[in-house]
Enzyme design. Structure first.
Site, short mmCIF file in Angstrom:
data_model
loop_
_atom_site.label_atom_id
_atom_site.label_comp_id
_atom_site.label_asym_id
_atom_site.label_seq_id
_atom_site.Cartn_x
_atom_site.Cartn_y
_atom_site.Cartn_z
CG HIS A 308 76.26 -17.78 -7.83
ND1 HIS A 308 75.15 -17.28 -7.29
CD2 HIS A 308 76.19 -19.04 -8.02
CE1 HIS A 308 74.17 -18.33 -7.20
NE2 HIS A 308 74.75 -19.65 -7.85
CG ASP A 366 79.36 -25.56 -11.02
OD1 ASP A 366 78.98 -26.61 -10.28
OD2 ASP A 366 78.50 -25.04 -11.44
#
Ligand code: CMC
Length: 426
Positions: A308, A366
């Protein structure tokens, strides 16, 4: 915003430039470079916005090192535990959690906008039968622009609110219809006796022959997914919505642009890509091969659902969904599902691997959202559409915040030109 100090830019030409350093309420200070070009003729260079705050905002705060995510000051863990998605929508739009009366009124208002104009319903049949639901959503949400001319004056706060409510309410209907069209079943219209999440499941899974009875475990898990994806400060799709909106474009066109950006596999498309990756890996014995590929500098391959830009320790949304993932799989008796076991093994191997540790690459939201949604019976092609449904409230809140700021300007980045210098046509 308060000025905290001054940064000096000294180019060594005897005329240092003073730039204000500004503090917000939390998070890093920023150097205000708005007058830099006027004072020096220089631009700053920051592809990918690695060091750039594109705007100020009161909506969402992230501390990536500490794994903190706040909506309007409230920690995501508390919101995910104590609130439903409608309360979170109200909070993001209005700045405060609703009391009971406000919550009831908000629920009713959203329910009064869940249907689509019947002419808009006909748009779906123009798509190829196998169209991806996200392709349909980009088109149909953009087409909403053609249906609400009477309430599209973006300088009118009541029009902005009306559009925002319409978008939040209609996105589930559009997403579910995109799915029904894809699988060749008749569209199911919204049922206002149900909660937001139950209604979406009803539109996805009921048929005219058989009504789907929402399972409370599934509806609650979906609601949690929606809360966790509702906003995430200036991510790629939100920045897209703001940039599109900065030209004065209507909110439906702006959200359609946001959906298009979200679809990419580096952003919201990662949940679908992650599930496809797990299916491609297929067996625990092949994990090493895929980890090797992800580490190979000559291969563009990445482990989907890992890494991320902002979270470098853990993604708090991922932690919450990991918990939900275990609860849902236990509740539904799916603990021995082979794909789930494969995911857990991949998570373990990657978390112990030096490559992933040194680059601070952890499973992101996700990674788990795909696994939870699969357990809930949601087909893979709908994962990103559900992300879009959830993020719509964040997009409209951020768009509205920008438009209501009297000092906002059209977004217009500059560039470092590296092409051919001026020349004459031979
Ligand atoms: N697998 C393997 N290597 C990776 C991965 C990954 N998933 N992600 C980053 N790296 C490596 C990358 O190769 C680079 O290595 P090196 O320093 O040796 O060149 C290093 O880690 C830093 O990567 P980066 O591309 O500079 O990091 P970024 O902040 O620009 O990208 C990211 C963040 C999320 C786009 C990226 O981690 C990625 O592509 N992840 C996979 C896709 C994904 O799961 N996206 C969902 C993000 S969370 C939800 C959302 O935003 O929608």
């Amino acid at each position: 915003m308060t000025q905290k100090g001054t940064a000096i830019l000294d180019m060594g030409d005897g005329a240092p430039i003073e730039l204000p350093v500004i503090s917000g309420t939390m998070g890093p200070d920023v150097i205000d470079i708005r007058k830099l070009h006027a004072k020096s003729g220089l631009f700053t260079y920051d592809p990918g916005f690695l060091s750039t705050a594109s705007n100020s905002s009161e909506i969402t705060f992230i501390d990536g090192d500490k794994g903190i995510l706040l909506y309007r000051g409230y920690p995501i863990e508390q919101l995910a535990t104590h609130c439903d998605f409608m309360q979170v929508c109200y909070l993001l739009m209005n700045g405060e959690l609703p009391d009971n009366k406000q919550k009831n009124e908000f629920d009713i208002t959203i329910k009064s906008h869940t249907m689509l104009h019947e002419q808009l319903v006909r748009f779906f049949t123009g798509f190829r039968r196998d169209a991806h639901p996200m392709a349909v959503m980009v088109g149909v949400v953009g087409a909403l622009s053609a249906f609400y001319h009477e309430a599209m004056d973006i300088s009118d706060a009541s029009h902005r609110e009306q559009s925002a409510l319409r978008l939040i309410a209609k996105l589930p209907t559009i997403a579910a219809m995109a799915y029904k069209y894809n699988i060749g079943q008749p569209f199911i219209y919204p049922c206002n006796d149900l909660s937001f999440s139950e209604n979406f499941l009803h539109m996805m899974f009921s048929t005219p022959a058989e009504l789907y009875k929402p399972n409370p475990v599934i509806a609650r898990a979906l609601d949690r997914i929606l809360i966790l994806h509702a906003d995430h400060e200036q991510n790629a799709s939100t920045s897209t919505v703001r940039l599109a909106g900065s030209s004065g474009a209507n909110p439906f066109a702006c959200i359609s642009a946001g959906i298009a950006c979200l679809w990419g596999p580096a952003h919201g498309g990662a949940n679908e890509a992650c599930l496809n990756m797990l299916e491609e890996i297929g067996d625990v014995s092949r994990i090493d091969e895929y980890i090797k590929r992800a580490k190979n500098k000559d291969d563009n391959y990445r482990l989907m659902g890992f890494g991320h830009r902002v979270y470098k320790n853990f993604d708090p949304r991922a932690m919450l969904l990991r918990e939900t993932c275990h609860e849902v799989l236990n509740e539904l008796g799916l603990q021995n599902d082979p794909l789930f076991k494969l995911a857990l093994q991949l998570e373990k191997i990657a978390l112990e691997d030096e490559y992933f540790i040194s680059r601070k690459l952890y499973p992101n939201v996700d990674f788990y959202s795909g696994i939870v949604q699969r357990a809930l019976g949601i087909p893979t092609i709908m994962f990103t559409a559900i992300f879009a449904m959830a993020r719509t409230v964040g997009w409209v809140a951020q768009w509205s915040e920008m438009i209501s700021d009297p000092t906002y300007k059209i977004g217009r980045p500059r560039q470092l030109y590296t092409g051919t210098t001026m020349r004459d046509v031979p």
